[in-house]
Design an enzyme around this catalytic site. Structure first.
Site, mmCIF file in Angstrom:
data_model
loop_
_atom_site.group_PDB
_atom_site.id
_atom_site.type_symbol
_atom_site.label_atom_id
_atom_site.label_comp_id
_atom_site.label_asym_id
_atom_site.label_seq_id
_atom_site.Cartn_x
_atom_site.Cartn_y
_atom_site.Cartn_z
ATOM 1 N N LYS A 1 0.828 -1.219 0.000
ATOM 2 C CA LYS A 1 0.000 0.000 0.000
ATOM 3 C C LYS A 1 0.858 1.264 0.000
ATOM 4 O O LYS A 1 0.615 2.180 -0.774
ATOM 5 C CB LYS A 1 -0.927 0.038 1.234
ATOM 6 C CG LYS A 1 -1.934 -1.099 1.292
ATOM 7 C CD LYS A 1 -2.956 -0.887 2.409
ATOM 8 C CE LYS A 1 -2.364 -0.924 3.813
ATOM 9 N NZ LYS A 1 -1.864 -2.265 4.225
ATOM 10 N N ARG B 1 -10.175 0.435 7.781
ATOM 11 C CA ARG B 1 -9.761 -0.933 8.073
ATOM 12 C C ARG B 1 -10.898 -1.746 8.679
ATOM 13 O O ARG B 1 -10.709 -2.916 8.980
ATOM 14 C CB ARG B 1 -8.595 -0.913 9.057
ATOM 15 C CG ARG B 1 -7.215 -1.079 8.396
ATOM 16 C CD ARG B 1 -6.194 -0.991 9.505
ATOM 17 N NE ARG B 1 -4.945 -1.644 9.217
ATOM 18 C CZ ARG B 1 -3.867 -1.025 8.742
ATOM 19 N NH1 ARG B 1 -3.909 0.242 8.430
ATOM 20 N NH2 ARG B 1 -2.744 -1.693 8.571
ATOM 21 N N ARG C 1 11.129 -6.652 5.735
ATOM 22 C CA ARG C 1 11.023 -5.242 6.102
ATOM 23 C C ARG C 1 11.440 -5.038 7.561
ATOM 24 O O ARG C 1 12.080 -4.054 7.903
ATOM 25 C CB ARG C 1 9.585 -4.755 5.880
ATOM 26 C CG ARG C 1 9.429 -3.259 6.115
ATOM 27 C CD ARG C 1 8.053 -2.763 5.744
ATOM 28 N NE ARG C 1 7.067 -3.124 6.736
ATOM 29 C CZ ARG C 1 5.762 -2.887 6.616
ATOM 30 N NH1 ARG C 1 5.297 -2.318 5.537
ATOM 31 N NH2 ARG C 1 4.928 -3.222 7.571
ATOM 32 N N ARG D 1 10.418 -1.420 12.967
ATOM 33 C CA ARG D 1 9.032 -1.318 13.439
ATOM 34 C C ARG D 1 8.749 -2.394 14.473
ATOM 35 O O ARG D 1 9.096 -3.553 14.297
ATOM 36 C CB ARG D 1 8.054 -1.475 12.259
ATOM 37 C CG ARG D 1 7.834 -0.194 11.509
ATOM 38 C CD ARG D 1 6.944 -0.380 10.304
ATOM 39 N NE ARG D 1 5.627 -0.918 10.603
ATOM 40 C CZ ARG D 1 4.589 -0.824 9.788
ATOM 41 N NH1 ARG D 1 4.724 -0.207 8.631
ATOM 42 N NH2 ARG D 1 3.435 -1.350 10.112
ATOM 43 N N ARG E 1 -1.445 -9.608 13.069
ATOM 44 C CA ARG E 1 -1.949 -8.582 12.135
ATOM 45 C C ARG E 1 -2.699 -9.229 10.977
ATOM 46 O O ARG E 1 -3.702 -8.691 10.502
ATOM 47 C CB ARG E 1 -0.782 -7.731 11.608
ATOM 48 C CG ARG E 1 -0.268 -6.759 12.665
ATOM 49 C CD ARG E 1 1.129 -6.277 12.358
ATOM 50 N NE ARG E 1 1.185 -5.383 11.234
ATOM 51 C CZ ARG E 1 2.291 -5.166 10.514
ATOM 52 N NH1 ARG E 1 3.418 -5.819 10.799
ATOM 53 N NH2 ARG E 1 2.262 -4.311 9.528
HETATM 54 P P1 AMP Z 1 0.143 0.275 8.666
HETATM 55 O O1 AMP Z 1 1.345 1.163 8.620
HETATM 56 O O2 AMP Z 1 -0.969 0.740 7.752
HETATM 57 O O3 AMP Z 1 0.486 -1.180 8.469
HETATM 58 O O4 AMP Z 1 -0.459 0.401 10.143
HETATM 59 C C1 AMP Z 1 0.289 -0.016 11.287
HETATM 60 C C2 AMP Z 1 -0.633 -0.205 12.476
HETATM 61 O O5 AMP Z 1 -1.268 1.045 12.799
HETATM 62 C C3 AMP Z 1 -1.780 -1.180 12.282
HETATM 63 O O6 AMP Z 1 -1.380 -2.530 12.497
HETATM 64 C C4 AMP Z 1 -2.755 -0.702 13.361
HETATM 65 O O7 AMP Z 1 -2.347 -1.097 14.650
HETATM 66 C C5 AMP Z 1 -2.597 0.816 13.272
HETATM 67 N N1 AMP Z 1 -3.546 1.388 12.276
HETATM 68 C C6 AMP Z 1 -3.225 1.997 11.096
HETATM 69 N N2 AMP Z 1 -4.329 2.380 10.437
HETATM 70 C C7 AMP Z 1 -5.382 2.011 11.223
HETATM 71 C C8 AMP Z 1 -6.799 2.101 11.071
HETATM 72 N N3 AMP Z 1 -7.355 2.646 9.982
HETATM 73 N N4 AMP Z 1 -7.571 1.595 12.071
HETATM 74 C C9 AMP Z 1 -7.026 1.043 13.177
HETATM 75 N N5 AMP Z 1 -5.708 0.901 13.371
HETATM 76 C C10 AMP Z 1 -4.876 1.378 12.398
#
Ligand code: AMP
Length: 192
Positions: free
Chosen positions: A14, A90, A129, A135, A146
């Site tokens: 993404k 999400r 990654r 991270r 996840r």
């Molecule tokens: P990402 O960088 O998009 O993989 O997001 C990393 C983490 O941030 C996710 O595993 C969630 O814990 C949190 N997160 C990001 N976007 C959302 C969302 N729209 N709703 C809830 N948690 C989120």
């Protein structure tokens, strides 16, 4: 105003494809994951709360996430000319809230790009990654959680957007350029 949602499992690309789309379409990029990681790095109160969920591989509660998103739209007037939503929505309640927020602004989600990658490749990419990103959620245990959370809470959005006639499935494996070309071809056919 042209609003795009970039949708897919963790590790589906993404962020990478969003970066390409910003260059091509000049849209404002909102990555909720990046936004939360920025708060964690700055040690804000929101960062402290977010870190508890993120490091467990869980989602931030909908009410909180929705208000953060709406706040981001309000405090960045450039968003009025179009946004790439990367990592939001999400959950179904988040998608419904996004429809409401955009409707109140005389806009809508124009298209959803769904990056589809099989689980084995996702795990492989996320572990790689993790060796570089630092991270807290790119380790095997959290990655598995996840993916569980994705399958339970996020994957149903695919049907939600298929029903709205907005979902564009894109094969998310292969070269970054080939995937981006496929996205561009699809988007050119749905400019509405
Ligand atoms: P990402 O960088 O998009 O993989 O997001 C990393 C983490 O941030 C996710 O595993 C969630 O814990 C949190 N997160 C990001 N976007 C959302 C969302 N729209 N709703 C809830 N948690 C989120």
């Amino acid at each position: 105003m042209y609003n795009l949602v970039v949708f897919g499992a963790p590790g589906s690309g993404k962020g990478t494809q969003s970066a390409r789309m910003i260059d091509e379409y000049g849209l404002y990029h909102i990555s909720t994951g990046e936004l939360l990681r920025d708060h964690i790095a700055r040690q804000t109160e929101l960062g402290r709360i977010a870190d508890e969920y993120i490091s467990q591989g869980h989602l931030i509660p909908d009410d909180l996430m929705i208000s953060i998103l709406e706040n981001t739209l309000d405090s960045n007037p450039e968003t009025a000319s179009g946004v790439i939503f990367d990592g939001f929505p999400r959950t179904i309640p988040q998608a419904e809230a996004l429809n409401g927020m955009l409707e109140r602004r005389g806009a809508k989600v124009n298209a959803v790009i769904g990056l589809e990658v099989d689980d084995a490749e996702l795990i492989d990419r996320l572990l790689k990654r993790g060796q570089e990103s630092g991270r807290s959620d790119d380790n095997l245990e959290t990655i598995n959680e996840r993916l569980n959370v994705y399958n339970k809470q996020t994957a149903p959005l695919r049907d939600f957007y298929i029903k709205e006639g907005k979902y564009h499935a894109i094969k998310g494996s292969g070269s970054i350029d080939d995937i981006f070309n496929e996205i561009r071809t699809r988007l050119n056919s749905v400019k509405n």
